[in-house]
Scaffold this active site. Structure first.
Site, PDB file in Angstrom:
ATOM      1  N   ASP A  56       0.914  -1.165   0.098  1.00 28.99           N
ATOM      2  CA  ASP A  56       0.163   0.043  -0.128  1.00 28.99           C
ATOM      3  C   ASP A  56       1.048   1.271  -0.117  1.00 28.99           C
ATOM      4  O   ASP A  56       1.208   1.723   1.011  1.00 28.99           O
ATOM      5  CB  ASP A  56      -0.921   0.004   1.289  1.00 28.99           C
ATOM      6  CG  ASP A  56      -1.925  -1.151   1.231  1.00 28.99           C
ATOM      7  OD1 ASP A  56      -2.295  -1.715   0.067  1.00 28.99           O
ATOM      8  OD2 ASP A  56      -2.080  -1.557   2.345  1.00 28.99           O
ATOM      9  N   THR A  57       1.261   1.737  -1.168  1.00 26.95           N
ATOM     10  CA  THR A  57       2.433   2.551  -1.248  1.00 26.95           C
ATOM     11  C   THR A  57       2.024   3.243  -2.817  1.00 26.95           C
ATOM     12  O   THR A  57       1.757   2.684  -3.371  1.00 26.95           O
ATOM     13  CB  THR A  57       3.843   1.968  -1.239  1.00 26.95           C
ATOM     14  OG1 THR A  57       3.776   1.299  -0.060  1.00 26.95           O
ATOM     15  CG2 THR A  57       4.855   2.944  -1.432  1.00 26.95           C
ATOM     16  N   VAL A  58       2.660   4.428  -2.865  1.00 21.19           N
ATOM     17  CA  VAL A  58       2.803   5.309  -4.522  1.00 21.19           C
ATOM     18  C   VAL A  58       4.140   5.294  -4.836  1.00 21.19           C
ATOM     19  O   VAL A  58       5.009   5.686  -3.697  1.00 21.19           O
ATOM     20  CB  VAL A  58       1.894   6.377  -4.483  1.00 21.19           C
ATOM     21  CG1 VAL A  58       0.568   5.990  -4.322  1.00 21.19           C
ATOM     22  CG2 VAL A  58       2.449   7.495  -3.583  1.00 21.19           C
TER      23      VAL A  58
END
Length: 450
Positions: free
Chosen positions: A368-370
């Protein structure tokens, strides 16, 4: 179906390659991409545009990223052909010890649960943004100008995209229950629907304070007080001093030569060294004659995947033990990346059989990261990654701030004597990694992973 087939990158895609002659922003949200391009058109460079993109992603994809989390970046300076690194991760509260977690908080697991407020380390993103602009930026634009596109998105509202909605709805309950301020990131108490207009005025206010007051606008004053008040109200031990003493670290990137190119990563406390160890093991396998070359194997064949998995298993066994805060505990980076050590690790791989019990090696004697990438008209590039860790992180929103606090402290190990053991004023193991590849000192690839 379009397929890219290069010696180092090969993957099929349903989309055509995007080409450009001056600059480019590659990220998960078109509106955030637009924010970065706007800054480039105003004369900003890749670092300036990266911060604008990061802030806009906080608005448009808050279940993956935000100013309440941490960030890292690598910056390729075209003029000098040098790669610079930035570690924008935060530290644990000064009062949070292993004994406190066990005895006072009653945590029996081997790590702090994501939703426990004590998993919140000091958010490093705000300082990281300002320092990225100061250290690597063009000097032509102020933080206010760079954050303006994100501020306008948050204030004026934007239509929420499908994937962002899916993530939002999966985390709806935690936003409703983790703090009294869930309405900052909900519409009438619920997650937004696809295409629904989302307004985030409190987040815009936070961005304005950071733009006007610099790092003090986040780590001192109203925002810092709101963070500490919320954390302490839920049994946490973070203090105003913990926030005020936060600093970003300028780091020297680490690298390894692989098949004629050099692969670059940020050093620990991030896990980028894992990729370098794995590449070194792959090269050693070829040197030892266990495989002719990775390219000679059928792509995604059983043997191809087996070799990759076994190399990564060994690499992760090392990184998950040795990677920690280098300011607190020595990490044998040079030894882990030495040809002698990597050759020993490669000898453990059976090319036709999986390893049963993979353990760390001894390199020394004794989502869950950009992620997004930006290039500019001068040839500079910024490989940037920013995360809350797990979805919305703790899901806790400081009053009047419009962002959730991360849960990166869950990366600590609650085991006495472990290098990555929980301790005060310490950065935890980080999973997010910006990467670059150069060939004869020229930038060849800007990419990253989680």
């Amino acid at each position: 179906m379009f397929e890219i087939d290069q010696p180092f990158i090969k993957f099929p895609s349903r989309r055509s390659v995007v080409f450009g002659t001056n600059a480019m922003v590659a990220c998960t949200q078109p509106l955030a991409c637009q924010a970065g391009l706007e800054i480039l058109k105003k004369g900003g460079n890749a670092a300036d545009a990266a911060v604008a993109t990061a802030a806009a992603l906080n608005v448009t994809e808050p279940a993956s990223t935000g100013i309440g989390g941490d960030c890292f970046c690598l910056f390729y300076e075209a003029k000098t052909k040098k790669i610079h690194g930035m570690n924008g991760s935060g530290r644990s509260p000064s009062k949070l010890t292993l004994e406190y977690a066990r005895d006072k908080l009653g945590i029996t697991e081997n790590s702090i649960p994501y939703t426990n407020i004590n998993s919140c380390t000091v958010p490093g993103a705000a300082a990281g943004w300002i320092d990225c602009i100061e250290w690597f930026g063009s000097g032509k634009l102020s933080p206010g100008e760079i954050l303006k596109p994100a501020i306008e998105l948050a204030e004026n509202g934007y239509p929420v995209s499908e994937i962002s909605v899916w993530e939002w709805k999966n985390n709806e309950k935690i936003l409703q229950t983790a703090s009294p301020n869930g309405s900052d990131m909900l519409i009438d108490g619920r997650a937004p629907n696809v295409g629904e207009i989302m307004h985030m005025p409190n987040l815009a206010r936070t961005f304005r304070e950071l733009a006007e007051k610099g790092k003090d606008g986040f780590y001192k004053g109203r925002i810092a007080e709101a963070i500490v008040e919320l954390i302490q109200s839920k049994g946490g031990v973070m203090t105003l001093e913990d926030l005020a003493s936060h600093t970003t670290t300028r780091v020297e990137p680490i690298s390894i030569e692989y098949k004629g190119v050099r692969v670059w990563e940020c050093p620990p406390n991030g896990q980028g060294i894992t990729a370098l160890i794995a590449l070194g093991i792959l090269e050693a396998l070829q040197d030892q004659g266990k495989i002719p070359s990775l390219d000679s194997l059928e792509h995604n064949s059983t043997q191809y995947i087996h070799i990759l998995i076994e190399s990564l298993r060994l690499a992760f066994a090392d990184s998950q033990y040795y990677v920690t805060d280098p300011e607190v505990h020595h990490i044998p980076i040079k030894e882990l990346l030495s040809k002698e050590y990597l050759s020993k690790r490669a000898q453990l791989i059976n090319t036709s059989k999986a390893s049963v019990d993979v353990k760390k090696g001894s390199p020394v004697n004794s989502s869950d990261t950009v992620y997004f990438s930006v290039t500019d008209q001068e040839g500079n590039a910024c490989s940037f990654i920013i995360s809350n860790y797990d979805g919305f992180g703790t899901g806790s929103i400081p009053k009047g701030c419009g962002f959730t606090l991360q849960c990166r402290g869950s990366g600590f190990i609650l085991e006495k004597g472990h290098p990555n053991c929980l301790g005060p004023n310490k950065r935890p193991y980080h999973t997010i990694i910006p990467c670059m590849v150069t060939k004869e000192d020229e930038l060849w690839l800007s990419y990253g992973g989680i």
